[in-house]
Design a protein around this motif. Structure first.
Motif, short mmCIF file in Angstrom:
data_model
loop_
_atom_site.label_atom_id
_atom_site.label_comp_id
_atom_site.label_asym_id
_atom_site.label_seq_id
_atom_site.Cartn_x
_atom_site.Cartn_y
_atom_site.Cartn_z
N LEU A 7 0.83 -1.21 0.00
CA LEU A 7 0.00 0.00 0.00
C LEU A 7 0.87 1.26 0.00
CD1 LEU A 7 -2.89 1.17 0.21
CD2 LEU A 7 -2.59 1.19 2.69
N SER A 10 2.67 1.57 -3.40
CA SER A 10 1.79 1.96 -4.51
C SER A 10 1.40 3.43 -4.44
CB SER A 10 0.54 1.07 -4.52
OG SER A 10 -0.20 1.22 -3.32
N TRP A 11 1.19 3.95 -3.22
CA TRP A 11 0.82 5.36 -3.11
C TRP A 11 2.01 6.28 -3.33
CZ3 TRP A 11 -3.74 7.52 -3.52
CH2 TRP A 11 -4.88 6.73 -3.30
N VAL A 14 2.01 6.60 -6.97
CA VAL A 14 0.94 7.53 -7.35
C VAL A 14 1.41 8.97 -7.18
CG1 VAL A 14 -1.33 8.43 -6.65
CG2 VAL A 14 -0.98 5.96 -6.87
N ALA A 20 -2.78 11.37 -8.18
CA ALA A 20 -3.69 11.49 -7.03
C ALA A 20 -4.76 12.56 -7.26
CB ALA A 20 -2.90 11.82 -5.76
N LEU A 147 -2.94 4.59 -9.87
CA LEU A 147 -3.93 5.04 -8.90
C LEU A 147 -4.96 3.95 -8.64
CD1 LEU A 147 -5.19 7.23 -7.13
CD2 LEU A 147 -6.36 8.13 -9.17
N ALA A 150 -3.47 1.35 -6.39
CA ALA A 150 -3.36 1.84 -5.01
C ALA A 150 -4.70 1.81 -4.30
CB ALA A 150 -2.79 3.26 -5.01
#
Length: 254
Positions: A7, A10-11, A14, A20, A147, A150
């Motif tokens: 997590l 992945s962000w 992003v 985002a 995105l 995520a």
């Protein structure tokens, strides 16, 4: 814990690609299918480990591995990716390859708790695993792939920790050794990168081809295991690997 690392990873991606800002404009249908895809992943895990609790691994694993073939069939039928005799032969080769590569494990005793219910959970594991790709294909088409990955990972994380609390394993977190934690983090980063590539591939290509190509990661695993751990495949498993590779290549070019 791996999913938590996935997590975060992945962000971060992003943030790097700057997608985002698209969150407010994501269509409700897209968000729904991304959430359903993440939930399907979690449900597949829950069913799989429950099946292992109730039944022999020798019986559970073949049913779970059939998710690859089921994914291809669902994609051909419901995503309109086309059904033909050559593709049918390729699917049969992949199915045979997966079956031959499943090595029997030493099981000391046959579990009888739950009687035949293990089969329902094993079938549920395969079904939800195949839905992960199909729902992900639909959801990822309406959003930037990093995105989308995520967002669905948030749902997978919730499902994973739900499983931890249901099984009462949350207290074991503090007993994890530092060396193990390092490898868990590295594994999470590798998985996160794999997911980012996988869902970008789903966004651009047919699920019936992407799913089996993804499973060709077994080639890298086999080579790595041979040189690092000294593990060798049996003649039957080598034949299965050849069929799996041939069927996947055929799916890609047909």
């Amino acid at each position: 814990m791996r999913t938590a690392v996935i997590l975060i990873f992945s962000w971060i991606i992003v943030g790097i690609v700057g997608s985002a800002e698209q969150i407010p404009s994501i269509h409700g249908k897209t968000l729904l299918f991304l959430i359903l895809s993440g939930a399907a992943t979690g449900a597949s895990w829950l069913c799989y480990f429950r099946a292992l609790q109730l039944g022999d691994i020798n019986k559970v694993v073949p049913i779970d591995k059939s998710s690859t073939v089921l994914t291809i069939l669902l994609a051909l039928v419901f995503l309109g990716e086309g059904i033909s005799l050559p593709k049918g032969a390729a699917v049969a080769a992949i199915a045979a390859g997966i079956f031959l590569m499943i090595e029997k494990k030493d099981v000391k005793e046959t579990k009888t708790t739950g009687k035949g219910s293990w089969m329902l959970y094993a079938a549920g594991s395969a079904f939800f695993a195949s839905l992960t790709a199909i729902l992900g294909k639909i959801g990822i088409s309406g959003v930037e792939s990093n995105l989308g990955t995520a967002i669905r990972t948030v749902v997978v994380l919730i499902m994973a920790w739900l499983m931890v609390f249901v099984t009462g394993k949350q207290k074991e977190v503090k007993h994890i050794e530092k060396k193990e934690l390092v490898f868990i983090c590295l594994s999470g980063i590798a998985t996160g990168a794999s997911w980012l590539f996988y869902y970008r591939a789903l966004q651009d290509g047919p699920a019936s081809v992407v799913a089996p190509i993804d499973k060709l990661s077994v080639l890298v695993t086999v080579v790595f295991s041979y040189f690092v751990f000294g593990e060798k495949l049996s003649a039957k498993a080598m034949l299965g690997l050849a069929l799996l590779t041939a069927g996947t290549v055929a799916m890609a070019v047909l």
